[in-house]
Every structure is written in structure tokens, then in C-alpha cells.
Scaffold this motif. Structure first.
Motif, PDB file in Angstrom:
ATOM      1  N   GLN A 110       0.830  -1.217   0.000  1.00  0.00           N
ATOM      2  CA  GLN A 110       0.000   0.000   0.000  1.00  0.00           C
ATOM      3  C   GLN A 110       0.864   1.267   0.000  1.00  0.00           C
ATOM      4  O   GLN A 110       0.649   2.189   0.771  1.00  0.00           O
ATOM      5  CB  GLN A 110      -0.949   0.005   1.206  1.00  0.00           C
ATOM      6  CG  GLN A 110      -2.073   1.004   1.106  1.00  0.00           C
ATOM      7  CD  GLN A 110      -2.794   1.217   2.418  1.00  0.00           C
ATOM      8  OE1 GLN A 110      -2.396   0.743   3.483  1.00  0.00           O
ATOM      9  NE2 GLN A 110      -3.886   1.938   2.369  1.00  0.00           N
ATOM     10  N   ARG A 121      -1.401   2.809   8.424  1.00  0.00           N
ATOM     11  CA  ARG A 121      -2.762   2.670   8.941  1.00  0.00           C
ATOM     12  C   ARG A 121      -3.342   4.028   9.346  1.00  0.00           C
ATOM     13  O   ARG A 121      -2.652   5.043   9.392  1.00  0.00           O
ATOM     14  CB  ARG A 121      -2.747   1.736  10.151  1.00  0.00           C
ATOM     15  CG  ARG A 121      -1.742   2.126  11.229  1.00  0.00           C
ATOM     16  CD  ARG A 121      -1.569   1.014  12.270  1.00  0.00           C
ATOM     17  NE  ARG A 121      -0.415   1.296  13.127  1.00  0.00           N
ATOM     18  CZ  ARG A 121       0.809   0.858  12.871  1.00  0.00           C
ATOM     19  NH1 ARG A 121       1.048   0.149  11.779  1.00  0.00           N
ATOM     20  NH2 ARG A 121       1.811   1.144  13.683  1.00  0.00           N
ATOM     21  N   TYR A 145      -5.854   5.641   7.811  1.00  0.00           N
ATOM     22  CA  TYR A 145      -6.368   6.451   6.714  1.00  0.00           C
ATOM     23  C   TYR A 145      -7.581   5.785   6.070  1.00  0.00           C
ATOM     24  O   TYR A 145      -7.706   4.555   6.069  1.00  0.00           O
ATOM     25  CB  TYR A 145      -5.301   6.654   5.637  1.00  0.00           C
ATOM     26  CG  TYR A 145      -4.099   7.439   6.102  1.00  0.00           C
ATOM     27  CD1 TYR A 145      -4.139   8.833   6.175  1.00  0.00           C
ATOM     28  CD2 TYR A 145      -2.922   6.792   6.472  1.00  0.00           C
ATOM     29  CE1 TYR A 145      -3.041   9.553   6.610  1.00  0.00           C
ATOM     30  CE2 TYR A 145      -1.820   7.507   6.907  1.00  0.00           C
ATOM     31  CZ  TYR A 145      -1.879   8.896   6.969  1.00  0.00           C
ATOM     32  OH  TYR A 145      -0.793   9.603   7.404  1.00  0.00           O
ATOM     33  N   VAL A 146      -8.440   6.608   5.513  1.00  0.00           N
ATOM     34  CA  VAL A 146      -9.511   6.135   4.643  1.00  0.00           C
ATOM     35  C   VAL A 146      -9.359   6.939   3.354  1.00  0.00           C
ATOM     36  O   VAL A 146      -9.803   8.085   3.252  1.00  0.00           O
ATOM     37  CB  VAL A 146     -10.902   6.345   5.251  1.00  0.00           C
ATOM     38  CG1 VAL A 146     -11.980   5.764   4.330  1.00  0.00           C
ATOM     39  CG2 VAL A 146     -10.988   5.711   6.629  1.00  0.00           C
ATOM     40  N   ASP A 160     -11.159   4.017  -0.979  1.00  0.00           N
ATOM     41  CA  ASP A 160     -11.412   2.945  -0.017  1.00  0.00           C
ATOM     42  C   ASP A 160     -12.888   2.704   0.243  1.00  0.00           C
ATOM     43  O   ASP A 160     -13.253   1.720   0.888  1.00  0.00           O
ATOM     44  CB  ASP A 160     -10.724   3.256   1.321  1.00  0.00           C
ATOM     45  CG  ASP A 160      -9.230   2.976   1.302  1.00  0.00           C
ATOM     46  OD1 ASP A 160      -8.820   2.024   0.612  1.00  0.00           O
ATOM     47  OD2 ASP A 160      -8.472   3.701   1.973  1.00  0.00           O
ATOM     48  N   ASN A 166      -9.578  -0.518   4.653  1.00  0.00           N
ATOM     49  CA  ASN A 166      -9.485   0.746   5.381  1.00  0.00           C
ATOM     50  C   ASN A 166     -10.852   1.345   5.679  1.00  0.00           C
ATOM     51  O   ASN A 166     -10.966   2.211   6.559  1.00  0.00           O
ATOM     52  CB  ASN A 166      -8.672   1.759   4.564  1.00  0.00           C
ATOM     53  CG  ASN A 166      -7.203   1.388   4.476  1.00  0.00           C
ATOM     54  OD1 ASN A 166      -6.649   0.759   5.368  1.00  0.00           O
ATOM     55  ND2 ASN A 166      -6.569   1.779   3.379  1.00  0.00           N
ATOM     56  N   ASP A 167     -11.862   0.921   4.932  1.00  0.00           N
ATOM     57  CA  ASP A 167     -13.214   1.443   5.117  1.00  0.00           C
ATOM     58  C   ASP A 167     -13.670   1.187   6.556  1.00  0.00           C
ATOM     59  O   ASP A 167     -13.791   0.042   6.988  1.00  0.00           O
ATOM     60  CB  ASP A 167     -14.158   0.752   4.131  1.00  0.00           C
ATOM     61  CG  ASP A 167     -15.563   1.352   4.145  1.00  0.00           C
ATOM     62  OD1 ASP A 167     -15.892   2.099   5.075  1.00  0.00           O
ATOM     63  OD2 ASP A 167     -16.335   1.052   3.205  1.00  0.00           O
ATOM     64  N   SER A 169      -0.108  -2.726   6.500  1.00  0.00           N
ATOM     65  CA  SER A 169      -0.747  -2.351   5.237  1.00  0.00           C
ATOM     66  C   SER A 169      -2.196  -2.790   5.326  1.00  0.00           C
ATOM     67  O   SER A 169      -2.604  -3.450   6.288  1.00  0.00           O
ATOM     68  CB  SER A 169      -0.026  -3.052   4.072  1.00  0.00           C
ATOM     69  OG  SER A 169      -0.775  -2.994   2.890  1.00  0.00           O
ATOM     70  N   ASP A 170      -2.987  -2.441   4.294  1.00  0.00           N
ATOM     71  CA  ASP A 170      -4.347  -2.968   4.265  1.00  0.00           C
ATOM     72  C   ASP A 170      -4.380  -4.402   3.750  1.00  0.00           C
ATOM     73  O   ASP A 170      -5.448  -5.019   3.694  1.00  0.00           O
ATOM     74  CB  ASP A 170      -5.279  -2.064   3.456  1.00  0.00           C
ATOM     75  CG  ASP A 170      -4.851  -1.887   2.011  1.00  0.00           C
ATOM     76  OD1 ASP A 170      -3.671  -2.154   1.689  1.00  0.00           O
ATOM     77  OD2 ASP A 170      -5.689  -1.469   1.186  1.00  0.00           O
TER      78      ASP A 170
END
Length: 358
Positions: A65, A70, A72-73, A77, A311-312, A346-347
Motif C-alpha cells: 500500500q 494505517r 487512513y480512509v 477505499d 481501510n473502510d 498495510s491494508d
């Protein structure tokens, strides 16, 4: 009036043609135009050791990513494309670089398949993240192959508005002889949007093996948000053809952006189901080749096989498997594991496997 129209209409049409030609030229100049198949960037010192027949090869596969980290949106996303964030902070990037490289040191793979590595992107301050990763790992991976799959001088999207350079990158402790970029079928859309969109690809490298057949290692990141067209089916078919004409042994790893089974689809909330089809386009690959995670592992519902933590915030937990390995027939593979870091780095989670060369 007719005389005026007769005189000016051709001039107006000629002007419009010139205007469209100029706009088309600008779009072409700003965007990337890879060939269907071309050499990828490869650096590998002549002194790098060579794999040997019967050797165990530990492989890591990870969508990092672009070292965003981490918390963040990002705008992409959410299904509506309205996430509030457009880029990570320099502090987040620095922290995530340390966390990614520390995870690589801990796992000590021989071969590292990375997706979403930024190189010369506005959102990550035009840094070469591949070079940063290699430098932070103190030269442990002297060989590197890389290719862009989203590159443009300027993307006129309101949440981007600048240069983009996103790449697949493969690192190796052992000698790589060649690196090739294979263009995946493109996502559908109007010509301008398609021009500025991702050019998804497969990065293939060949590692010579003393006393045995070369090992081919493929790295990919397939499309997402491809609802309404056959992009995913076409990309799976392309990869199936590529693997079918590659001599064994080979392994492919990557972010396939596809669920593995119908049970995986049924477990998602209705909102997340909108990203996928009930009958997965990945089926031709899972039916023909051994994989990790395998369909039975996915169907078990065991959270140990989940690879993606969206991330949502509406999801709020790891909830799907979309990253995989596929193996050629007869290639021994063991010690397969999803590294589920907490807090997440990461996501996507990293996937580990150990191959034994014939």
C-alpha cells in the motif's frame, strides 16, 4: 445566412478537429503506453549467488500500500469514492517503511514479491520506495526487478492532481537472469479515463538453478472496481494462458482482487458484495492449480486465511481473502502462512510460502 454558414461551418469543423487532436496529443503525452510484452527494469550484480537444485526457497508476497500505513480512509477505499484522505503523511511513510522492512527481516525470505510500490509519485513526495526498501534492508536483496502499472505525468483526478508512479517490484537474494512485463487486459471505460487509468500487469522473473530447470516467479496486481465489464475474467484468462505456456517450475503471487469461493462471497456484508461477483472469476485458476490459500481453506471460514483488512471504517476488521499463490504441478510447497500483523502495517497481510526446487 446560408452563405455565412457555408463559409464558417468548414472553418468551425476544422477548428474542432484541431482542438480534439491537440487534446488527444496532450492525453497521450501525459500517460504511459507499455507494449503487450516488454523487458522490465532489472538490476542484479554478477556476483549474486545462484539457486541450486533441491534448494528450499522462502517467498514473501505483499501488497504494501505504497507505505501509507494505517489510520487512513483514502478516497478509493469506499464504494462511493468519498474517503476523506488523499495521501499519507511523511511521518506515516517513514514509520511504515521501518515496519515493512522489519517484517521482511523477521521472515527472512529469499524472494519478495511486492505490489503497490511508489516510485516518483506526488502523494509520496516523489520518492523511489523500492530504493528505500533495498537501502533499509542493507543490501540483503542485491537483485531487483520492477515495472510500472500506473504511471502518468499528471492525473487530473481531484484527489490526485499530479504525477503517479506505481509499480510491481520483486527482490531476490539469488541471481535473476531476466525480467519481463506482461500487459494485462485493460479495464473498460471511455478513452480518456482508460488512458489515465491503471495499466495492470504481470512482472515475470527467471532465476537460474544449478543442476535444474530455471524457476519462474510471477508477481501481479489485478484490477479492482471492474464491475460492469469482463475485465476480471479476461485478466484471469490471460494469466492462465501465461502460466500454461511457462515451463515448470513456476510460482505466481499477488493481489488478485478476487474472492476464492462462493462461501467467501456469502460471508461478506451486502455492501461489500458489490465489489465482487457471486461466482468468482478466479475459478479457472483454482480449479487447475494448487493455491494458497486454497478453496477448502477459504471455505473453512478460518480467519487465519484472511489476507485483506479494508481501510473502510464501515468494515472495521479483516474480512476477505484476495491475495494468493498459485503453483506449477509438481512444485513442492510448505510452511504456508498469512502474516497477520496487529496493528496492521498495510491494508493487506503478507503471505509466506517455502518452495523446494526439483
Amino acid at each position: 445566412m446560408n452563405r455565412i454558414l457555408t463559409r464558417w461551418l468548414p472553418r468551425l469543423l476544422a477548428g474542432l478537429i484541431v482542438l480534439f487532436a491537440v487534446l488527444a496529443g496532450v492525453v497521450y503525452a501525459l500517460t504511459d503506453h507499455p507494449k503487450p510484452e516488454q523487458a522490465a527494469d532489472l538490476t542484479c550484480p554478477a556476483t549474486t549467488p545462484t539457486l541450486k537444485a533441491g534448494q528450499a526457497v522462502r517467498v514473501m508476497n505483499w501488497n504494501v500500500q505504497y507505505l501509507a500505513g494505517r489510520g487512513y480512509v483514502f478516497f478509493y477505499d469506499t464504494l462511493a469514492g468519498d474517503g476523506p484522505d488523499t495521501r499519507p503523511s511523511p511521518q506515516s511513510i517513514a514509520r511504515t517503511l521501518d515496519e515493512v522492512t522489519q517484517a521482511i527481516r523477521e521472515e527472512n525470505p529469499d524472494l519478495v514479491l511486492l505490489q503497490e510500490v511508489d516510485r516518483d509519485s506526488r502523494r509520496t513526495d516523489y520518492a523511489d520506495q523500492l530504493a528505500l526498501i533495498q537501502a533499509t534492508l542493507d543490501g540483503a536483496y542485491p537483485c531487483a526487478a520492477t515495472t510500472y502499472y500506473h504511471r502518468a505525468t499528471f492525473v487530473p483526478h481531484p484527489s490526485i492532481m499530479g504525477r503517479v508512479g506505481l509499480s510491481l517490484s520483486t527482490l531476490s537474494r539469488y541471481r535473476m537472469d531476466s525480467a519481463t512485463r506482461y500487459q494485462l487486459p485493460r479495464i473498460c471505460g471511455d478513452p480518456v479515463t482508460v488512458a489515465f487509468n491503471f495499466k495492470r500487469a504481470v512482472l515475470g522473473v527467471t532465476l537460474p538453478v544449478q543442476g535444474g530447470q530455471p524457476l519462474s516467479a510471477f508477481n501481479t496486481h489485478m484490477d479492482a472496481f471492474a464491475q460492469g465489464c469482463d475485465t476480471m475474467r479476461n485478466q484471469v484468462a490471460f494469466i492462465g494462458d501465461l502460466l500454461g505456456r511457462t515451463p515448470a517450475p513456476w510460482v505466481i503471487g499477488g493481489d488478485f482482487n478476487l474472492l476464492g469461493t462462493r462461501a467467501a462471497y456469502d460471508r461478506l456484508r451486502d455492501r461489500e458484495k458489490a465489489y465482487f461477483n457471486p461466482d468468482t472469476e478466479l475459478a479457472p485458476l483454482t480449479a487447475k492449480y494448487a493455491s494458497f490459500p486454497s478453496p477448502s481453506q477459504i471455505d473453512s471460514g478460518n480467519p487465519a486465511f484472511i489476507t485483506h483488512y479494508p481501510n473502510d471504517p464501515a468494515v472495521g476488521k479483516p474480512d476477505r481473502t484476495i491475495d494468493y499463490y498459485f503453483y506449477s504441478a509438481g512444485l513442492t510447497h510448505a510452511a504456508e502462512r498469512v502474516r497477520q500483523d496487529d496493528p496492521k502495517i498495510s491494508d493487506h497481510y503478507a503471505l509466506l510460502t517455502t518452495l523446494t526446487l526439483p
